[in-house]
Scaffold this active site. Structure first.
Site, PDB file in Angstrom:
ATOM      1  N   ARG A   1       0.805  -1.211   0.000  1.00  0.00           N
ATOM      2  CA  ARG A   1       0.000   0.000   0.000  1.00  0.00           C
ATOM      3  C   ARG A   1       0.846   1.273   0.000  1.00  0.00           C
ATOM      4  O   ARG A   1       0.620   2.185  -0.803  1.00  0.00           O
ATOM      5  CB  ARG A   1      -0.942   0.031   1.212  1.00  0.00           C
ATOM      6  CG  ARG A   1      -2.237  -0.707   1.015  1.00  0.00           C
ATOM      7  CD  ARG A   1      -2.712  -1.299   2.309  1.00  0.00           C
ATOM      8  NE  ARG A   1      -1.707  -2.175   2.874  1.00  0.00           N
ATOM      9  CZ  ARG A   1      -1.525  -3.438   2.466  1.00  0.00           C
ATOM     10  NH1 ARG A   1      -2.288  -3.928   1.533  1.00  0.00           N
ATOM     11  NH2 ARG A   1      -0.566  -4.174   2.982  1.00  0.00           N
ATOM     12  N   THR A   2       1.812   1.350   0.908  1.00  0.00           N
ATOM     13  CA  THR A   2       2.553   2.602   1.041  1.00  0.00           C
ATOM     14  C   THR A   2       3.361   2.895  -0.212  1.00  0.00           C
ATOM     15  O   THR A   2       3.301   3.998  -0.765  1.00  0.00           O
ATOM     16  CB  THR A   2       3.468   2.551   2.276  1.00  0.00           C
ATOM     17  OG1 THR A   2       2.680   2.279   3.434  1.00  0.00           O
ATOM     18  CG2 THR A   2       4.184   3.872   2.465  1.00  0.00           C
TER      19      THR A   2
ATOM     20  N   LYS B   1      25.382  -4.165  -0.613  1.00  0.00           N
ATOM     21  CA  LYS B   1      26.836  -4.116  -0.729  1.00  0.00           C
ATOM     22  C   LYS B   1      27.475  -3.377   0.441  1.00  0.00           C
ATOM     23  O   LYS B   1      28.691  -3.212   0.488  1.00  0.00           O
ATOM     24  CB  LYS B   1      27.233  -3.422  -2.029  1.00  0.00           C
ATOM     25  CG  LYS B   1      26.640  -4.063  -3.282  1.00  0.00           C
ATOM     26  CD  LYS B   1      26.981  -3.235  -4.518  1.00  0.00           C
ATOM     27  CE  LYS B   1      26.331  -3.811  -5.768  1.00  0.00           C
ATOM     28  NZ  LYS B   1      26.631  -2.979  -6.979  1.00  0.00           N
TER      29      LYS B   1
ATOM     30  N   HIS C   1       5.051   6.391  11.474  1.00  0.00           N
ATOM     31  CA  HIS C   1       4.553   6.246  10.104  1.00  0.00           C
ATOM     32  C   HIS C   1       3.675   7.466   9.817  1.00  0.00           C
ATOM     33  O   HIS C   1       2.454   7.386   9.743  1.00  0.00           O
ATOM     34  CB  HIS C   1       3.748   4.951   9.985  1.00  0.00           C
ATOM     35  CG  HIS C   1       3.530   4.487   8.582  1.00  0.00           C
ATOM     36  ND1 HIS C   1       3.774   5.265   7.476  1.00  0.00           N
ATOM     37  CD2 HIS C   1       3.061   3.302   8.096  1.00  0.00           C
ATOM     38  CE1 HIS C   1       3.484   4.586   6.382  1.00  0.00           C
ATOM     39  NE2 HIS C   1       3.051   3.389   6.725  1.00  0.00           N
TER      40      HIS C   1
ATOM     41  N   ARG D   1      11.189   3.895   3.402  1.00  0.00           N
ATOM     42  CA  ARG D   1      10.725   2.897   4.370  1.00  0.00           C
ATOM     43  C   ARG D   1      11.946   2.105   4.819  1.00  0.00           C
ATOM     44  O   ARG D   1      12.713   1.624   3.983  1.00  0.00           O
ATOM     45  CB  ARG D   1       9.678   1.988   3.719  1.00  0.00           C
ATOM     46  CG  ARG D   1       9.405   0.645   4.414  1.00  0.00           C
ATOM     47  CD  ARG D   1       8.591   0.794   5.694  1.00  0.00           C
ATOM     48  NE  ARG D   1       7.288   1.347   5.476  1.00  0.00           N
ATOM     49  CZ  ARG D   1       6.199   0.631   5.150  1.00  0.00           C
ATOM     50  NH1 ARG D   1       6.289  -0.673   4.965  1.00  0.00           N
ATOM     51  NH2 ARG D   1       5.032   1.213   5.008  1.00  0.00           N
TER      52      ARG D   1
END
Length: 315
Positions: A51-52, A80, A129, A101
């Site tokens: 969703r986000t 890496k 959030h 995120r």
């Protein structure tokens, strides 16, 4: 230049103006389809999201902009050993704004310290959030017509639920708010929410394990899933995952105008027979995420609202 890392980064008045813009976009989305022409959003997602991530991408595309980025850490230079600070320095060369995120609390904040473009926290671990908070507030305001004089129940995983923490902090700024915190003891809301947010402001709250007993008094019920990915012990997750399941039968105990919210994804904490109830607002809530993120991108980039000729507020 401003960033959105914590839900309190915007004042109460700025938040209201941002929600007003989101409402205007909701009512006439076609008017905003070219606002971000030639602008680029970077989506930096170090953990899975549906969703986000997709709503950020949808928001930018609907504004006429473009999107670049990566959907998980495994396909980025983080695999890496590249640091968040170096990644955002590089992304600042390619994009005009970034949404991040990350599983570690504080990673988007660290990125903002090295970035030359606005950074939006799209969720950092169990901490915060803020864009979810904005779309939650938009949904509540559209359903109830206000953000004050409300009794709000949070049910389920209140310990790791960053959406819960962010929304409590934001709604605590409004008048005559009462919280009902429904969870098993192991998943109760963190002490810092009680000690630093609720008690200093004298905000009334109740902690209970009884969902059915709380339902008749609620204006909003905010359900959450028990988050498997936050547990170190599989046995604890299995024991707690079915602590609360909202069914149509239980919902019959709630007021006719109560709204049921959920940040999604759900597992089995809301049964399918609730979906057809007019009080179910969680899919509407997900749709509102696009409008809120469109408004946020416009505001952080300083793009004018074609309907008013002004930015929502100065950044």
């Amino acid at each position: 230049m401003r960033h959105l890392i914590d839900p309190l980064d915007f004042t109460k008045e700025e938040t209201q103006k941002l929600l007003d813009l989101a409402d205007r976009i909701h009512d006439d989305p076609e008017a905003y389809q070219d606002v971000a022409d030639r602008k680029r959003l970077a989506t930096l997602f170090y953990e899975p999201s549906t969703r986000t991530r997709l709503s950020f991408e949808s928001a930018m595309l609907r504004l006429g902009g473009k999107v670049l980025g990566f959907p998980d850490a495994g396909v980025s230079s983080a695999s890496k050993g590249e640091t968040v600070a170096d990644t955002i320095r590089i992304i600042s060369c390619y994009a005009d704004i970034a949404a991040m995120r990350h599983p570690k609390e504080g990673a988007p904040l660290r990125a903002s310290l090295y970035s030359k473009i606005p950074v939006i926290n799209a969720g950092d671990g169990g901490h915060s959030h803020p864009t979810q908070t904005l779309l939650d507030m938009m949904t509540i305001r559209r359903r109830k017509g206000r953000l004050d004089n409300l009794t709000i129940g949070f049910c389920g995983d209140l310990k790791f639920g960053r959406t819960v923490h962010s929304l409590i902090k934001s709604l605590a700024r409004y008048d005559n708010i009462k919280f009902v915190l429904i969870s098993p003891e192991e998943l109760r809301v963190p002490d810092y929410i009680i000690n630093e947010v609720l008690e200093p402001r004298g905000i009334p709250y109740i902690e209970t394990r009884n969902l059915e007993g709380a339902l008749p008094d609620l204006d909003i019920l905010y359900m959450t899933r028990v988050q498997r990915e936050r547990f170190f012990n599989e046995e604890d997750y299995i024991r707690l995952r079915d602590s609360y399941i909202l069914t149509a039968e239980k919902l019959s105990l709630a007021p006719a105008d109560m709204a049921v919210l959920h940040p999604l994804p759900r597992v089995n904490e809301i049964t399918l027979d609730v979906d057809d109830d007019p009080r179910a607002a969680y899919f509407e809530q997900a749709q509102n995420g696009v409008y809120v993120r469109m408004a946020l991108i416009m505001t952080l980039l300083g793009l004018k609202d074609p309907k008013t000729g002004e930015v929502a507020f100065e950044c």
